[in-house]
Design a protein around this motif. Sequence first.
Motif, PDB file in Angstrom:
ATOM      1  N   ASP A  36       2.223  36.291 -13.915  1.00  0.00           N
ATOM      2  CA  ASP A  36       0.924  36.666 -14.485  1.00  0.00           C
ATOM      3  C   ASP A  36       0.144  35.429 -14.963  1.00  0.00           C
ATOM      4  O   ASP A  36      -1.087  35.418 -14.923  1.00  0.00           O
ATOM      5  CB  ASP A  36       1.087  37.690 -15.622  1.00  0.00           C
ATOM      6  CG  ASP A  36       1.930  37.167 -16.761  1.00  0.00           C
ATOM      7  OD1 ASP A  36       2.860  36.354 -16.511  1.00  0.00           O
ATOM      8  OD2 ASP A  36       1.674  37.546 -17.917  1.00  0.00           O
ATOM      9  N   ARG A  37       0.867  34.388 -15.376  1.00  0.00           N
ATOM     10  CA  ARG A  37       0.186  33.132 -15.759  1.00  0.00           C
ATOM     11  C   ARG A  37      -0.419  32.462 -14.528  1.00  0.00           C
ATOM     12  O   ARG A  37      -1.570  32.023 -14.561  1.00  0.00           O
ATOM     13  CB  ARG A  37       1.177  32.158 -16.412  1.00  0.00           C
ATOM     14  CG  ARG A  37       1.590  32.531 -17.809  1.00  0.00           C
ATOM     15  CD  ARG A  37       0.520  32.255 -18.826  1.00  0.00           C
ATOM     16  NE  ARG A  37       0.380  30.832 -19.162  1.00  0.00           N
ATOM     17  CZ  ARG A  37      -0.524  30.360 -20.000  1.00  0.00           C
ATOM     18  NH1 ARG A  37      -1.392  31.193 -20.578  1.00  0.00           N
ATOM     19  NH2 ARG A  37      -0.592  29.078 -20.262  1.00  0.00           N
ATOM     20  N   VAL A  38       0.360  32.377 -13.462  1.00  0.00           N
ATOM     21  CA  VAL A  38      -0.166  31.745 -12.245  1.00  0.00           C
ATOM     22  C   VAL A  38      -1.387  32.522 -11.757  1.00  0.00           C
ATOM     23  O   VAL A  38      -2.421  31.932 -11.415  1.00  0.00           O
ATOM     24  CB  VAL A  38       0.908  31.678 -11.135  1.00  0.00           C
ATOM     25  CG1 VAL A  38       0.313  31.098  -9.849  1.00  0.00           C
ATOM     26  CG2 VAL A  38       2.091  30.822 -11.592  1.00  0.00           C
ATOM     27  N   ASP A  39      -1.271  33.855 -11.778  1.00  0.00           N
ATOM     28  CA  ASP A  39      -2.378  34.697 -11.330  1.00  0.00           C
ATOM     29  C   ASP A  39      -3.632  34.421 -12.162  1.00  0.00           C
ATOM     30  O   ASP A  39      -4.708  34.159 -11.623  1.00  0.00           O
ATOM     31  CB  ASP A  39      -1.965  36.175 -11.438  1.00  0.00           C
ATOM     32  CG  ASP A  39      -3.102  37.120 -11.081  1.00  0.00           C
ATOM     33  OD1 ASP A  39      -3.769  36.883 -10.057  1.00  0.00           O
ATOM     34  OD2 ASP A  39      -3.336  38.075 -11.847  1.00  0.00           O
ATOM     35  N   THR A  40      -3.486  34.426 -13.491  1.00  0.00           N
ATOM     36  CA  THR A  40      -4.651  34.212 -14.369  1.00  0.00           C
ATOM     37  C   THR A  40      -5.244  32.814 -14.183  1.00  0.00           C
ATOM     38  O   THR A  40      -6.461  32.665 -14.001  1.00  0.00           O
ATOM     39  CB  THR A  40      -4.228  34.374 -15.856  1.00  0.00           C
ATOM     40  OG1 THR A  40      -3.682  35.681 -16.013  1.00  0.00           O
ATOM     41  CG2 THR A  40      -5.408  34.174 -16.795  1.00  0.00           C
ATOM     42  N   LEU A  41      -4.377  31.811 -14.233  1.00  0.00           N
ATOM     43  CA  LEU A  41      -4.876  30.429 -14.220  1.00  0.00           C
ATOM     44  C   LEU A  41      -5.474  30.065 -12.869  1.00  0.00           C
ATOM     45  O   LEU A  41      -6.571  29.503 -12.794  1.00  0.00           O
ATOM     46  CB  LEU A  41      -3.749  29.457 -14.593  1.00  0.00           C
ATOM     47  CG  LEU A  41      -3.126  29.696 -15.988  1.00  0.00           C
ATOM     48  CD1 LEU A  41      -1.986  28.715 -16.231  1.00  0.00           C
ATOM     49  CD2 LEU A  41      -4.159  29.604 -17.088  1.00  0.00           C
ATOM     50  N   ALA A  42      -4.769  30.417 -11.794  1.00  0.00           N
ATOM     51  CA  ALA A  42      -5.279  30.078 -10.461  1.00  0.00           C
ATOM     52  C   ALA A  42      -6.585  30.824 -10.195  1.00  0.00           C
ATOM     53  O   ALA A  42      -7.546  30.275  -9.662  1.00  0.00           O
ATOM     54  CB  ALA A  42      -4.229  30.394  -9.395  1.00  0.00           C
ATOM     55  N   ARG A  43      -6.635  32.093 -10.584  1.00  0.00           N
ATOM     56  CA  ARG A  43      -7.844  32.896 -10.379  1.00  0.00           C
ATOM     57  C   ARG A  43      -9.038  32.282 -11.122  1.00  0.00           C
ATOM     58  O   ARG A  43     -10.134  32.149 -10.581  1.00  0.00           O
ATOM     59  CB  ARG A  43      -7.598  34.330 -10.881  1.00  0.00           C
ATOM     60  CG  ARG A  43      -8.696  35.309 -10.563  1.00  0.00           C
ATOM     61  CD  ARG A  43      -8.471  36.616 -11.313  1.00  0.00           C
ATOM     62  NE  ARG A  43      -7.206  37.255 -10.925  1.00  0.00           N
ATOM     63  CZ  ARG A  43      -7.085  38.089  -9.883  1.00  0.00           C
ATOM     64  NH1 ARG A  43      -8.140  38.361  -9.126  1.00  0.00           N
ATOM     65  NH2 ARG A  43      -5.928  38.656  -9.603  1.00  0.00           N
ATOM     66  N   GLU A  44      -8.816  31.875 -12.375  1.00  0.00           N
ATOM     67  CA  GLU A  44      -9.945  31.361 -13.171  1.00  0.00           C
ATOM     68  C   GLU A  44     -10.418  29.998 -12.682  1.00  0.00           C
ATOM     69  O   GLU A  44     -11.616  29.718 -12.672  1.00  0.00           O
ATOM     70  CB  GLU A  44      -9.576  31.297 -14.660  1.00  0.00           C
ATOM     71  CG  GLU A  44      -9.620  32.674 -15.285  1.00  0.00           C
ATOM     72  CD  GLU A  44      -9.592  32.657 -16.802  1.00  0.00           C
ATOM     73  OE1 GLU A  44      -9.961  31.623 -17.402  1.00  0.00           O
ATOM     74  OE2 GLU A  44      -9.182  33.677 -17.375  1.00  0.00           O
ATOM     75  N   VAL A  45      -9.474  29.129 -12.294  1.00  0.00           N
ATOM     76  CA  VAL A  45      -9.875  27.816 -11.772  1.00  0.00           C
ATOM     77  C   VAL A  45     -10.677  28.002 -10.482  1.00  0.00           C
ATOM     78  O   VAL A  45     -11.736  27.395 -10.294  1.00  0.00           O
ATOM     79  CB  VAL A  45      -8.651  26.900 -11.539  1.00  0.00           C
ATOM     80  CG1 VAL A  45      -9.051  25.654 -10.752  1.00  0.00           C
ATOM     81  CG2 VAL A  45      -8.022  26.502 -12.876  1.00  0.00           C
ATOM     82  N   LEU A  46     -10.180  28.871  -9.599  1.00  0.00           N
ATOM     83  CA  LEU A  46     -10.890  29.099  -8.330  1.00  0.00           C
ATOM     84  C   LEU A  46     -12.263  29.726  -8.580  1.00  0.00           C
ATOM     85  O   LEU A  46     -13.252  29.349  -7.936  1.00  0.00           O
ATOM     86  CB  LEU A  46     -10.039  29.956  -7.396  1.00  0.00           C
ATOM     87  CG  LEU A  46      -8.806  29.207  -6.857  1.00  0.00           C
ATOM     88  CD1 LEU A  46      -7.844  30.174  -6.165  1.00  0.00           C
ATOM     89  CD2 LEU A  46      -9.205  28.076  -5.909  1.00  0.00           C
ATOM     90  N   SER A  47     -12.335  30.653  -9.549  1.00  0.00           N
ATOM     91  CA  SER A  47     -13.638  31.255  -9.876  1.00  0.00           C
ATOM     92  C   SER A  47     -14.625  30.205 -10.371  1.00  0.00           C
ATOM     93  O   SER A  47     -15.821  30.261 -10.064  1.00  0.00           O
ATOM     94  CB  SER A  47     -13.489  32.332 -10.952  1.00  0.00           C
ATOM     95  OG  SER A  47     -12.760  33.407 -10.438  1.00  0.00           O
ATOM     96  N   ALA A  48     -14.125  29.238 -11.153  1.00  0.00           N
ATOM     97  CA  ALA A  48     -15.001  28.172 -11.654  1.00  0.00           C
ATOM     98  C   ALA A  48     -15.520  27.323 -10.495  1.00  0.00           C
ATOM     99  O   ALA A  48     -16.678  26.906 -10.482  1.00  0.00           O
ATOM    100  CB  ALA A  48     -14.254  27.310 -12.679  1.00  0.00           C
ATOM    101  N   VAL A  49     -14.646  27.079  -9.514  1.00  0.00           N
ATOM    102  CA  VAL A  49     -15.071  26.332  -8.323  1.00  0.00           C
ATOM    103  C   VAL A  49     -16.153  27.123  -7.563  1.00  0.00           C
ATOM    104  O   VAL A  49     -17.197  26.579  -7.192  1.00  0.00           O
ATOM    105  CB  VAL A  49     -13.867  26.026  -7.402  1.00  0.00           C
ATOM    106  CG1 VAL A  49     -14.330  25.427  -6.073  1.00  0.00           C
ATOM    107  CG2 VAL A  49     -12.885  25.076  -8.108  1.00  0.00           C
ATOM    108  N   HIS A  50     -15.902  28.425  -7.373  1.00  0.00           N
ATOM    109  CA  HIS A  50     -16.887  29.256  -6.662  1.00  0.00           C
ATOM    110  C   HIS A  50     -18.224  29.268  -7.400  1.00  0.00           C
ATOM    111  O   HIS A  50     -19.296  29.177  -6.779  1.00  0.00           O
ATOM    112  CB  HIS A  50     -16.375  30.697  -6.515  1.00  0.00           C
ATOM    113  CG  HIS A  50     -15.042  30.799  -5.856  1.00  0.00           C
ATOM    114  ND1 HIS A  50     -14.168  31.839  -6.074  1.00  0.00           N
ATOM    115  CD2 HIS A  50     -14.400  29.959  -5.012  1.00  0.00           C
ATOM    116  CE1 HIS A  50     -13.058  31.649  -5.377  1.00  0.00           C
ATOM    117  NE2 HIS A  50     -13.186  30.499  -4.723  1.00  0.00           N
ATOM    118  N   ALA A  51     -18.156  29.378  -8.708  1.00  0.00           N
ATOM    119  CA  ALA A  51     -19.391  29.419  -9.512  1.00  0.00           C
ATOM    120  C   ALA A  51     -20.173  28.108  -9.377  1.00  0.00           C
ATOM    121  O   ALA A  51     -21.407  28.127  -9.278  1.00  0.00           O
ATOM    122  CB  ALA A  51     -19.047  29.687 -10.986  1.00  0.00           C
ATOM    123  N   THR A  52     -19.450  26.988  -9.340  1.00  0.00           N
ATOM    124  CA  THR A  52     -20.118  25.682  -9.181  1.00  0.00           C
ATOM    125  C   THR A  52     -20.785  25.595  -7.804  1.00  0.00           C
ATOM    126  O   THR A  52     -21.917  25.121  -7.681  1.00  0.00           O
ATOM    127  CB  THR A  52     -19.094  24.540  -9.363  1.00  0.00           C
ATOM    128  OG1 THR A  52     -18.512  24.664 -10.662  1.00  0.00           O
ATOM    129  CG2 THR A  52     -19.748  23.171  -9.234  1.00  0.00           C
TER     130      THR A  52
END
Length: 282
Positions: A36-52
Amino acid sequence: MTTVESATASASGAAATDRFQADKSPFAAVKDVPKDRVDTLAREVLSAVHATIRKHQVTYDEYNALKAWLIQVGADGEWPLFLDVFVEHAVEEVATAHRKGNKGTIEGPYYVPGAPERGAEGSILERDEPGIPLVWEGVIRSTDGTPLAGGKVDVWQDDDAGFYSQFSEGQPEWNLRGVFTVGDDGKFRIHTIKPQPYQIPHDGATGALIEAAGWHAWRPAHIHVKVSAPSHELLTAQLYFPGDDHNNDDIAQAVKPELMLDPQEQPDGSILVQYDITLDPA
Ligand code: MBD
Ligand code: FE
């Protein structure tokens, strides 16, 4: 700056990658991080990249420049350098926020375990070393003020030309590295030279990013230290010198006011610094 030395990004990068793979990666694998940590952290980092990408309308040319650059970071062995310079400071802040004792800061890529034992007082110079002689004296204590017998101060720093032993050519293996062990009074006395401001290797991928972004590659002069004692938390820190040009714009964002030394120039031109260390009980 009188010594003749060199440190190409690929040579120091390869050494730093080897070091990390020997000392740290055996104890930390992504498969051992809870799902669940990998899921949360990887998802949020990737979302930040997409948002940029959406915010700045990133093009295919820019995307391919990023891809080429990421490939080059690995080819140059510069993941330890890049991550410790641009990411570690935030991890360190989170990891040590609870502490009541000494402030710490990042370790960086150039620590080597197993440096020579140098008693409670000694020198870390393994050759006739150019530079301004410096003595650092201090006491290791617990947060209640008790001196910590058996405490260890493991130091490493660059030489007068701005190079670290084992990550550049031309220095004795353990030059400017050493482990000091204190007795019942908790006191240590370290004989060294004043370190120099440090320009991170900039002929590799990390340097290419710094250049392309119009940043600079400097860190202020610093002495690295790991301080340990039985039943206490390990402290990793760096000590800095007032007036350094890069105290306010360290590329690694690792300077804290609590880590500033108060150097006292002696009649013979050498420098005395007194800086005590307080460790938190584990
Ligand atoms: C260093 O000497 C250092 O301290 C850091 C944080 C990164 C690169 C080189
Ligand atoms: Fe350093």
